[in-house]
Each structure stands twice: as C-alpha cells, then as structure tokens.
Design a protein around this motif. Structure first.
Motif, PDB file in Angstrom:
ATOM      1  N   CYS A 113     -50.133  12.564 -22.378  1.00 26.26           N
ATOM      2  CA  CYS A 113     -49.453  13.939 -22.231  1.00 26.26           C
ATOM      3  C   CYS A 113     -49.470  14.323 -20.663  1.00 26.26           C
ATOM      4  O   CYS A 113     -48.675  15.049 -20.432  1.00 26.26           O
ATOM      5  N   ARG A 114     -50.495  13.659 -20.072  1.00 29.54           N
ATOM      6  CA  ARG A 114     -50.274  13.734 -18.653  1.00 29.54           C
ATOM      7  C   ARG A 114     -48.869  13.087 -18.012  1.00 29.54           C
ATOM      8  O   ARG A 114     -48.475  13.736 -17.149  1.00 29.54           O
ATOM      9  N   LEU A 115     -48.707  11.860 -18.679  1.00 26.57           N
ATOM     10  CA  LEU A 115     -47.450  11.281 -17.952  1.00 26.57           C
ATOM     11  C   LEU A 115     -46.246  12.022 -18.602  1.00 26.57           C
ATOM     12  O   LEU A 115     -45.277  11.911 -17.910  1.00 26.57           O
ATOM     13  N   ALA A 116     -46.329  12.709 -19.363  1.00 24.94           N
ATOM     14  CA  ALA A 116     -45.128  13.630 -19.855  1.00 24.94           C
ATOM     15  C   ALA A 116     -45.206  15.123 -19.119  1.00 24.94           C
ATOM     16  O   ALA A 116     -44.265  15.700 -19.343  1.00 24.94           O
ATOM     17  N   GLY A 117     -46.088  15.320 -18.323  1.00 24.67           N
ATOM     18  CA  GLY A 117     -46.146  16.479 -17.313  1.00 24.67           C
ATOM     19  C   GLY A 117     -46.582  17.711 -17.857  1.00 24.67           C
ATOM     20  O   GLY A 117     -46.202  18.591 -17.478  1.00 24.67           O
ATOM     21  N   ILE A 118     -47.392  17.593 -19.110  1.00 26.72           N
ATOM     22  CA  ILE A 118     -48.014  18.638 -19.647  1.00 26.72           C
ATOM     23  C   ILE A 118     -49.099  19.213 -18.649  1.00 26.72           C
ATOM     24  O   ILE A 118     -50.138  18.484 -18.359  1.00 26.72           O
ATOM     25  N   PRO A 119     -48.774  20.405 -18.135  1.00 26.25           N
ATOM     26  CA  PRO A 119     -50.039  20.751 -17.017  1.00 26.25           C
ATOM     27  C   PRO A 119     -51.480  21.128 -17.636  1.00 26.25           C
ATOM     28  O   PRO A 119     -52.279  20.810 -17.035  1.00 26.25           O
ATOM     29  N   LEU A 120     -51.562  21.694 -18.789  1.00 29.33           N
ATOM     30  CA  LEU A 120     -52.836  22.077 -19.336  1.00 29.33           C
ATOM     31  C   LEU A 120     -53.170  21.077 -20.365  1.00 29.33           C
ATOM     32  O   LEU A 120     -52.415  20.925 -21.360  1.00 29.33           O
ATOM     33  N   ARG A 121     -54.173  20.555 -20.617  1.00 26.66           N
ATOM     34  CA  ARG A 121     -54.748  19.485 -21.336  1.00 26.66           C
ATOM     35  C   ARG A 121     -56.281  19.837 -21.825  1.00 26.66           C
ATOM     36  O   ARG A 121     -57.045  19.344 -21.145  1.00 26.66           O
ATOM     37  N   LEU A 122     -56.491  20.035 -23.168  1.00 23.32           N
ATOM     38  CA  LEU A 122     -57.773  20.475 -23.606  1.00 23.32           C
ATOM     39  C   LEU A 122     -58.110  19.442 -24.563  1.00 23.32           C
ATOM     40  O   LEU A 122     -57.371  19.185 -25.620  1.00 23.32           O
TER      41      LEU A 122
END
Length: 376
Positions: A113-122
């Motif tokens: 998800c970080r590589l997909a550019g999703i800014p908030l990750r919980l």
C-alpha cells in the motif's frame, strides 16, 4: 490528510470467509463514523464470496497475496504483485486499514500500500514498522486461553483512529431470491418445507478443525429420532465424500444440498434451521451473524474464533497442546475433537431445540435407562 478527512478507504482482510465475517463489526464502525465513506475490501477469493452479502462494502478486489497460504498449484509471480500495486494506485485511496490475527504480519500489505501511494496506513504490528505504517497499534497479543476475541481485536484497531461501533454484531445479509432459491432446491432434494429441520455441515478448510464426519451422522440421527426434524447436509464443492461418510451413519432419512447452494442460499437455510451442527468454519460465523442456533465442534487450535454474540454451544475436549495453530493435528488421535462423543453433540442440539417454540422434542430413554427398566 487526516482520518476524519478520509473518504476513500481500503480495508485489507486476506483470509477466509469466516475471517471476513468476523471483521464486519469493525467495518460497520467505520461506516457509522463516516456514512459517506467508500469502503473497498482487498481480500482472498474465499473472502470475496461474502462481499455481496455485506452492505457496508462498496467494492472488492481479489488478490492472491504471496505471503498468504495459497493452493500449491497456483504459482504467484512478480507481475501479479506489480499489477496490484498499479491497480491500488489508480484507485487513489486516502487510507488503508490492514486487519490481521496476532500470528500474522501486516507489513507485507503495508509495503504494497505504501508503494501504491496510499497516505494513511493503519495496522497492528509486533515490530516497529517505521515508515511502512503511519498509524501503528503495538501488537502484544499471544495465542493463549483468555485472549480477546478476534472481533474485539479488530474493533480496537479501528477505534484507535476514531471509528467507534454503535453495533458490535456480525453482519451478513441474504436476499429474498436466496430464500426462494433455497426453498426450491430444498423441495427438489426431497425436503418438506412444512416440517422443521436441522443443518449438518461436516467440513472445514483445515483438517485439524474437522470432527469425524461419521459422528456428525450419528448425532444427526439421534436428533431426527427424538424430534420431528429433518436432517439437511451441506458442504462445499469437493466435500461430497465427507457428507457421504456422515450420511452413512444414519438410520433416519436425510438429504444433501452439498455443492448446490450459493452462499446466500446457505445463509437462508441456516437462518431457518432449528439448529446447525458444524466445525469451526464459515457456517458457524454465518449462523452467529443471522442469529441462528449453532453447535460448534471447536478444535482448540486458536481460541479467538468462537461464534460471536450468537446462540451457540461450543464443544471440545481440553488438551495440553491447545492453541497449537496447526492446520493438521500432529497427534494421530486428535484428542481435542475426537474425545467429544456423538451423544454430547446431540444432547447440546436437543437442548437448543427445546428452547424454541413449536418443535416437539420427545426425549428417548438412554440405553442405560432401558437396561435398568428391563432389569427391574
């Protein structure tokens, strides 16, 4: 971007059907806090089957994640992961919530998800995730007796960013068409819709969670002999042999709908049953979600997954090796399940049926009582 501002949220649950159903209270909490949010579920093929029955989910993406156990005949190449990263990037999600059990790591999904550019990750994480997660709930749980339920774990996760539940029940909806189709198949198989019935589901995805199929048949036979209930066997495709083994142990009539029902039709069948007998599997959680009575042969592999807030009886035999997390029991005797006798299961089911109005339960004397009566 803050969690209050997030309106396009990805939720990740890469496990089986029952795991997705147990996540629904947390999903409902998100929807309750932000009614206009768009929720997309990234899940397995098995989990995706539930999505059309979960009104809190707007869309589903199926992903055969390489860090999740899959079919040995289904190799997962790098290209599939690259396509998934591109797919998630195109969706322009504001945030992602990654749901795991305490024995799983959320970090591979967090990297995706970080590589997909999703800014908030919980997510929960046992180790420091550094920049892989923007919001980290330190995971200190270990698999042991008395640990919190899976549902409570996921509710605590979403609560950490402000999503509070007003209803903690499991969620599963079936349609009128599911009821009508189930009734048609029920009658075509020889069932009588004017009579009560019990559902028997002897399968489970892991061998360590299966009570012997023949004992399901013996327990169902005792229920049928004691009540006016019909016995209906269910199962997935490929579980015909288990159902046949269970039916072979019966003297009373019964019939099978194994491999014939959609998920919605199965839920409609369970919802109308006097009781369902099953292992720790998807039907146990569906029964809890639709408020139907269920007797669960619950292997002691993981303590977190008992039916949540449902009318249930959970049966097993305590063993020193409890909480083993094994998919195949290393003990050939499989004592946590095999030491549970058929009459314990039928007695539990009959007690649940007795609590329902309109179903005659005429308890027959036990063999010991019959012997004493003859002797006197």
């Amino acid at each position: 971007m803050t969690w209050r501002e997030a309106r396009n949220i990805l939720v990740v649950r890469l496990d089986n059907l029952g795991d997705v159903v147990m996540t629904t209270p947390a999903l409902t909490a998100i929807r309750h806090a932000a009614p206009d949010v768009r929720l997309t579920l990234l899940t397995s093929r098995a989990g995706a089957a539930a999505c059309q029955h979960l009104p809190v989910i707007d869309d589903a993406i199926v992903y055969d994640a390489p860090w999740v156990k899959g079919a040995p005949s289904s190799p997962r190449g790098l290209q599939a992961d690259q396509r998934m990263i591109s797919r998630l990037a195109r969706e322009r999600f504001d945030a992602v919530i990654i749901f795991t059990v305490c024995t799983q790591s959320a970090l591979p999904a967090a990297m995706l998800c970080r590589l997909a550019g999703i800014p908030l990750r919980l997510a929960h994480s046992r180790e420091n995730p550094y920049d892989l997660l923007t919001d980290w709930v330190h995971d200190t749980e270990v698999c042991e007796t008395g640990m919190r339920h899976e549902v409570e774990r996921q509710l605590a996760l979403v609560r950490s960013v402000g999503f509070h539940a007003d209803d903690e029940r499991l969620l599963f909806r079936y349609r009128v068409a599911d009821v009508l189709n189930m009734r048609r198949k029920f009658e075509q198989a020889g069932g009588d819709l004017r009579r009560p019935y019990v559902v028997v589901h002897p399968g489970a995805s892991a061998a360590s969670r299966r009570w012997p199929a023949a004992r399901f048949g013996t327990a169902a036979d005792a229920i049928a002999a004691t009540t006016d209930c019909q016995v209906v066997f269910t199962g997935g495709r490929g579980e015909d042999a288990l159902v046949a083994e269970a039916r072979a142990g019966m003297h009373q009539p019964g019939f099978s709908l194994a491999g014939q029902l959609t998920l919605g039709e199965l839920a409609a069948l369970i919802a109308g049953a006097q009781v369902t007998l099953c292992n720790n599997s998807g039907p146990a959680h569906i029964a809890a979600a639709v408020g139907a009575p269920v007797v669960v042969l619950y292997a002691l592999t993981n303590p977190q997954h008992t039916p949540w807030k449902g009318r249930s009886r959970v049966l097993n035999h305590d063993v020193p090796c409890r909480n083993c997390l094994q998919s195949a029991c290393p003990d050939a005797q499989h004592p946590c399940l095999n030491l549970v006798q058929s009459d314990e299961v039928s007695d539990a089911a009959l007690e649940m049926i007795s609590a329902l109005p309109g179903v005659p339960v005429h308890r027959l004397p036990s063999p010991a009582q019959m012997t004493m009566a003859v002797a006197s």
